[in-house]
Enzyme design. Structure first.
Site, PDB file in Angstrom:
ATOM      1  N   ALA A   1      -3.125 -28.115  24.256  1.00 30.26           N
ATOM      2  CA  ALA A   1      -3.112 -27.150  23.172  1.00 30.26           C
ATOM      3  C   ALA A   1      -3.080 -27.879  21.832  1.00 30.26           C
ATOM      4  O   ALA A   1      -2.696 -29.045  21.753  1.00 30.26           O
ATOM      5  CB  ALA A   1      -1.900 -26.232  23.299  1.00 30.26           C
TER       6      ALA A   1
ATOM      7  N   GLY B   1      -2.410 -27.288  28.167  1.00 28.95           N
ATOM      8  CA  GLY B   1      -3.257 -26.106  28.172  1.00 28.95           C
ATOM      9  C   GLY B   1      -4.577 -26.328  28.880  1.00 28.95           C
ATOM     10  O   GLY B   1      -5.165 -25.392  29.441  1.00 28.95           O
TER      11      GLY B   1
ATOM     12  N   GLU C   1       4.281 -30.950  28.636  1.00 29.01           N
ATOM     13  CA  GLU C   1       4.986 -30.228  27.567  1.00 29.01           C
ATOM     14  C   GLU C   1       6.455 -30.628  27.434  1.00 29.01           C
ATOM     15  O   GLU C   1       7.027 -30.537  26.333  1.00 29.01           O
ATOM     16  CB  GLU C   1       4.885 -28.711  27.808  1.00 29.01           C
ATOM     17  CG  GLU C   1       3.499 -28.124  27.612  1.00 29.01           C
ATOM     18  CD  GLU C   1       2.630 -28.188  28.865  1.00 29.01           C
ATOM     19  OE1 GLU C   1       1.560 -27.569  28.875  1.00 29.01           O
ATOM     20  OE2 GLU C   1       3.030 -28.867  29.851  1.00 29.01           O
TER      21      GLU C   1
END
Length: 299
Positions: free
Chosen positions: A105, A148, A171
């Protein structure tokens, strides 16, 4: 004098020359380019129709390694919906670049957001719309598919991976957890223990590991562009089948993730029975009995 009679008058020399020039220009442009000119133009993705019944979507943020942003996902959702609504498209391939399917992301977009921003704005909720498509989507993954990017691949129905593909949910290393389905879809694909290890350590894993664990359908041979070629061939085969049966098959397989075994078997049987109301079921079984190829009407 009628319009039809006026059309029979000979063209002036200048008008005739202009008409010949326009015809020559049209003929000089390849048919594939003329057909492609009707495709909608986007900023962060490219779309094309390289095979009959097959659409190709390519993520196109090379400088950012195809980092996933809200504008990119808005375009992706729009393209997928357009192809999903188009009866001439029966399968979709989604890919990135050789270096990165999608490296994660866009951290710059989210680093300064507050809880109220992400909660009230339903941040990342639109990312899941891809999984609502009725037509099969094949992910062709080369290079990085992290965060992502890994979640995006997991939203697709089939994943083909290049030997260079690297997956991961890193993450935890930036103080959060996956927010686009990573903890859920990955657990469905490879089990609780492996998913827990990957989510809590942020460790990347290879294409071979992904194949061994059942997350990807297969790892294709080495070579630039091979994974996209293989995905397009697979999509071409799927597109050659009855579209209504393909969509029914996708629904039935996905139901296995939502229902108990008993409920899933009942749902599968109902969908199987429903297909006997279609023209393609009659054509398919008749063609088999007559030892010929079926001619699908997708109805």
């Amino acid at each position: 004098m009628s319009f039809a009679l006026r059309l029979r008058r000979p063209l002036t020399s200048s008008a005739a020359a202009l008409l010949r020039k326009q015809r020559a220009l049209k003929q000089s442009v390849p048919l594939s380019v003329r057909l492609m000119s009707t495709e909608k133009q986007y900023e962060f993705i490219l779309t094309s129709r390289p095979e009959e019944g097959v659409a190709l979507i390519t993520l196109n943020r090379p400088k950012a390694l195809n980092a996933l942003s809200t504008p990119l996902f808005n375009e992706l959702n729009d393209a997928v919906k357009t192809f999903d609504d188009d009866d001439s498209v029966r399968a979709v391939v989604l890919t990135g670049s050789e270096r990165a399917f999608a490296a994660g992301a866009d951290i710059k977009e989210m680093k300064d957001k507050q809880f109220s921003d992400v909660f009230k704005g339903k941040f990342l909720e639109s990312w899941g719309l891809l999984s609502n498509a009725r037509k099969p989507i094949i992910a062709a993954v080369s290079g990085y598919a992290l965060g992502g990017g890994c979640e995006l691949a997991l939203m697709c129905d089939i994943i083909l991976a290049s030997p260079t593909a690297v997956f991961g949910q890193p993450e935890i290393s930036i103080g959060v957890i996956p927010g686009g389905g990573g903890t859920q879809r990955l657990a469905h694909a490879i089990g609780k223990s492996r998913t827990m290890e990957l989510v809590l350590t942020g460790r990347n894993f290879s294409a071979k590991e992904a194949a061994d664990w059942g997350m990807v359908s297969r790892v294709v041979p080495e070579g630039e562009g091979v994974v996209v070629k293989e995905a397009l061939e697979l999509a071409k085969v799927i597109a050659s089948k009855s579209a209504i049966a393909v969509q029914a098959g996708k629904e039935a397989v996905n139901a296995a993730y939502e229902n108990t075994l008993t409920e899933g078997l009942r749902y599968e049987r109902r969908v199987f029975h429903a297909l006997f109301a279609t023209h393609d079921q009659k054509e398919g079984m008749t063609a088999f009995a007559e030892k010929r190829k079926p001619t699908w009407t997708h109805s």
